[in-house]
Each structure stands twice: as structure tokens, then as C-alpha cells.
Write a protein that holds these residues in place. Structure first.
Motif, PDB file in Angstrom:
ATOM      1  N   GLU A 293     -12.975  19.547  -0.207  1.00  0.00           N
ATOM      2  CA  GLU A 293     -13.120  18.630   0.246  1.00  0.00           C
ATOM      3  C   GLU A 293     -14.553  18.414   0.203  1.00  0.00           C
ATOM      4  OE1 GLU A 293     -11.259  17.138   2.613  1.00  0.00           O
ATOM      5  OE2 GLU A 293      -9.367  18.497   1.985  1.00  0.00           O
ATOM      6  N   GLY A 294     -14.906  16.962  -0.039  1.00  0.00           N
ATOM      7  CA  GLY A 294     -16.545  17.277  -0.569  1.00  0.00           C
ATOM      8  C   GLY A 294     -16.302  15.918   0.906  1.00  0.00           C
ATOM      9  N   ARG A 295     -18.125  15.633   1.216  1.00  0.00           N
ATOM     10  CA  ARG A 295     -18.913  14.651   2.124  1.00  0.00           C
ATOM     11  C   ARG A 295     -17.936  13.606   2.153  1.00  0.00           C
ATOM     12  NH1 ARG A 295     -23.452  16.344  -1.281  1.00  0.00           N
ATOM     13  NH2 ARG A 295     -23.250  14.410  -1.897  1.00  0.00           N
ATOM     14  N   GLU A 296     -17.331  13.179   1.201  1.00  0.00           N
ATOM     15  CA  GLU A 296     -16.758  11.445   1.448  1.00  0.00           C
ATOM     16  C   GLU A 296     -15.728  11.580   0.746  1.00  0.00           C
ATOM     17  OE1 GLU A 296     -19.384   8.119   0.950  1.00  0.00           O
ATOM     18  OE2 GLU A 296     -20.768   9.340   1.356  1.00  0.00           O
TER      19      GLU A 296
ATOM     20  N   GLU B 158     -11.527   1.067 -12.719  1.00  0.00           N
ATOM     21  CA  GLU B 158      -9.966   1.534 -12.304  1.00  0.00           C
ATOM     22  C   GLU B 158     -10.004   3.871 -11.661  1.00  0.00           C
ATOM     23  OE1 GLU B 158      -5.602   3.763 -14.099  1.00  0.00           O
ATOM     24  OE2 GLU B 158      -7.413   2.390 -15.275  1.00  0.00           O
ATOM     25  N   HIS B 159     -11.744   4.368 -12.254  1.00  0.00           N
ATOM     26  CA  HIS B 159     -12.271   5.756 -12.063  1.00  0.00           C
ATOM     27  C   HIS B 159     -13.194   5.922 -11.225  1.00  0.00           C
ATOM     28  CE1 HIS B 159      -8.921   5.575 -15.134  1.00  0.00           C
ATOM     29  NE2 HIS B 159      -8.279   6.993 -14.649  1.00  0.00           N
ATOM     30  N   ALA B 160     -13.510   4.931 -10.505  1.00  0.00           N
ATOM     31  CA  ALA B 160     -15.125   4.302 -10.273  1.00  0.00           C
ATOM     32  C   ALA B 160     -15.241   5.688  -9.363  1.00  0.00           C
ATOM     33  CB  ALA B 160     -15.200   3.317  -9.350  1.00  0.00           C
ATOM     34  N   LEU B 161     -13.496   6.069  -8.398  1.00  0.00           N
ATOM     35  CA  LEU B 161     -13.933   7.315  -7.189  1.00  0.00           C
ATOM     36  C   LEU B 161     -14.617   8.853  -7.912  1.00  0.00           C
ATOM     37  CD1 LEU B 161     -13.829   7.399  -4.399  1.00  0.00           C
ATOM     38  CD2 LEU B 161     -11.629   7.937  -4.862  1.00  0.00           C
ATOM     39  N   VAL B 162     -13.973   8.911  -9.212  1.00  0.00           N
ATOM     40  CA  VAL B 162     -14.093   9.515  -9.893  1.00  0.00           C
ATOM     41  C   VAL B 162     -15.662  10.049 -10.401  1.00  0.00           C
ATOM     42  CG1 VAL B 162     -13.247  11.857 -12.248  1.00  0.00           C
ATOM     43  CG2 VAL B 162     -12.046   9.404 -11.047  1.00  0.00           C
ATOM     44  N   GLY B 163     -16.262   9.105 -10.603  1.00  0.00           N
ATOM     45  CA  GLY B 163     -17.894   9.031 -10.457  1.00  0.00           C
ATOM     46  C   GLY B 163     -18.486   9.070  -9.731  1.00  0.00           C
ATOM     47  N   ARG B 164     -18.079   8.352  -8.511  1.00  0.00           N
ATOM     48  CA  ARG B 164     -18.607   9.243  -7.320  1.00  0.00           C
ATOM     49  C   ARG B 164     -18.346  10.482  -6.581  1.00  0.00           C
ATOM     50  NH1 ARG B 164     -16.578   6.104  -1.960  1.00  0.00           N
ATOM     51  NH2 ARG B 164     -17.578   7.350  -0.014  1.00  0.00           N
ATOM     52  N   TRP B 165     -17.288  11.173  -7.058  1.00  0.00           N
ATOM     53  CA  TRP B 165     -17.086  12.190  -6.632  1.00  0.00           C
ATOM     54  C   TRP B 165     -18.279  13.146  -7.725  1.00  0.00           C
ATOM     55  CZ3 TRP B 165     -15.478  16.440 -10.088  1.00  0.00           C
ATOM     56  CH2 TRP B 165     -15.376  18.241  -9.196  1.00  0.00           C
TER      57      TRP B 165
ATOM     58  N   ALA C 146      -5.557  15.362 -11.798  1.00  0.00           N
ATOM     59  CA  ALA C 146      -6.634  15.421 -11.441  1.00  0.00           C
ATOM     60  C   ALA C 146      -6.661  13.945  -9.844  1.00  0.00           C
ATOM     61  CB  ALA C 146      -8.043  15.174 -11.154  1.00  0.00           C
ATOM     62  N   LEU C 147      -6.642  14.433  -8.895  1.00  0.00           N
ATOM     63  CA  LEU C 147      -6.056  13.326  -7.315  1.00  0.00           C
ATOM     64  C   LEU C 147      -7.297  13.059  -6.968  1.00  0.00           C
ATOM     65  CD1 LEU C 147      -4.298  11.125  -6.436  1.00  0.00           C
ATOM     66  CD2 LEU C 147      -3.176  12.928  -4.565  1.00  0.00           C
ATOM     67  N   PHE C 148      -8.375  11.777  -6.607  1.00  0.00           N
ATOM     68  CA  PHE C 148      -9.414  12.076  -5.597  1.00  0.00           C
ATOM     69  C   PHE C 148      -9.302  10.670  -4.587  1.00  0.00           C
ATOM     70  CE2 PHE C 148     -10.895  12.887 -10.244  1.00  0.00           C
ATOM     71  CZ  PHE C 148     -11.532  13.294  -9.998  1.00  0.00           C
ATOM     72  N   GLU C 149      -9.287  11.424  -3.582  1.00  0.00           N
ATOM     73  CA  GLU C 149      -9.168  10.480  -2.911  1.00  0.00           C
ATOM     74  C   GLU C 149     -11.023  10.625  -1.302  1.00  0.00           C
ATOM     75  OE1 GLU C 149      -4.720  11.477  -1.368  1.00  0.00           O
ATOM     76  OE2 GLU C 149      -5.945  12.759  -0.891  1.00  0.00           O
TER      77      GLU C 149
END
Length: 123
Positions: free
Chosen positions: A57-60, A20-27, A70-73
Motif C-alpha cells: 500500500e503506497g501513498r497513492e 498503458e503502463h504509466a501507473l507502473v512508472g508512477r509507482w 503485477a497489478l497496480f491500482e
């Protein structure tokens, strides 16, 4: 929010998070440099007393941080230049699962404080 910190001799510091929070980990793993963690945590503290919002704004991956959440997109969520209709015969579609993740500010702050302690060898 569940997470596990890993110290890998090849890739360095890593975090493993629930699906569910994999994108947070990726960030954390790919977007935020270890050298910037301390200043980012300090910047987070200024949000608590203000109504401001931080947009990174990160690379991805984009982070939108307010005193509430905290919202990650993932940037790929907004890729409209790809004609997905040409893949219909292959039964392929854009899976938006994993492209957006969010959590409360307090949970994210706790994660960042733990991450800071881990990467600075205090944990």
C-alpha cells in the motif's frame, strides 16, 4: 512493456513508460525508494517458488504482486466519498483509464532488474 530510464540532475532517477503502463512508472518514480530496490527485487524472487502474494500500500498506488502478474491500482479508483453527480452539469466524470495497470510477472521482474542495474550505475 516499453520504458526509458532517465537520470535527471534535479529529480534523480526517473522512468518514462508507455501510456498503458504509466501507473507502473508512477509507482517506480514516486512510491518505491531507490534504497529499497535491492530488497524489493530479493522479495520478488521469493514469490516465484511460493503461492504467496505481496500487497504494498503506497501513498497513492497499491501493488498486488503474485507469481503470475503485477497489478497496480491508484487509490483514487476507490474514492467513493466524492459525490460525482454534482459535476454532471460540467460533463465531468471519473476517468478510470490510467488508474489501473498490469503486466505479467516476468515482464515486471525484467523491469525491476533493469531498474536496479540503472539506479546502481551498472547500466
Amino acid at each position: 512493456m516499453e520504458y526509458q530510464f532517465i537520470r535527471d540532475p534535479i529529480t534523480g532517477y526517473r522512468v518514462r513508460m508507455s501510456q498503458e503502463h504509466a501507473l507502473v512508472g508512477r509507482w517506480l518514480n514516486e512510491e518505491l525508494a531507490i534504497a529499497d530496490v535491492k530488497s524489493f527485487v530479493e522479495q520478488m524472487e521469493s514469490i516465484v517458488s511460493s503461492q504467496d502474494e505481496i500487497r504494498i500500500e503506497g501513498r497513492e498506488v497499491r501493488l498486488i504482486l503474485s507469481k503470475d502478474e503485477a497489478l497496480f491500482e491508484a487509490h483514487s479508483l476507490y474514492q467513493n466519498d466524492v459525490d460525482l453527480s454534482r459535476y454532471e452539469d460540467d460533463f465531468l466524470e471519473l476517468d478510470e483509464d490510467g488508474l489501473v495497470a498490469g503486466c505479467g510477472f516476468e515482464d515486471f521482474q525484467a523491469l525491476m532488474l533493469d531498474w536496479q542495474a540503472f539506479t546502481q550505475g551498472r547500466r
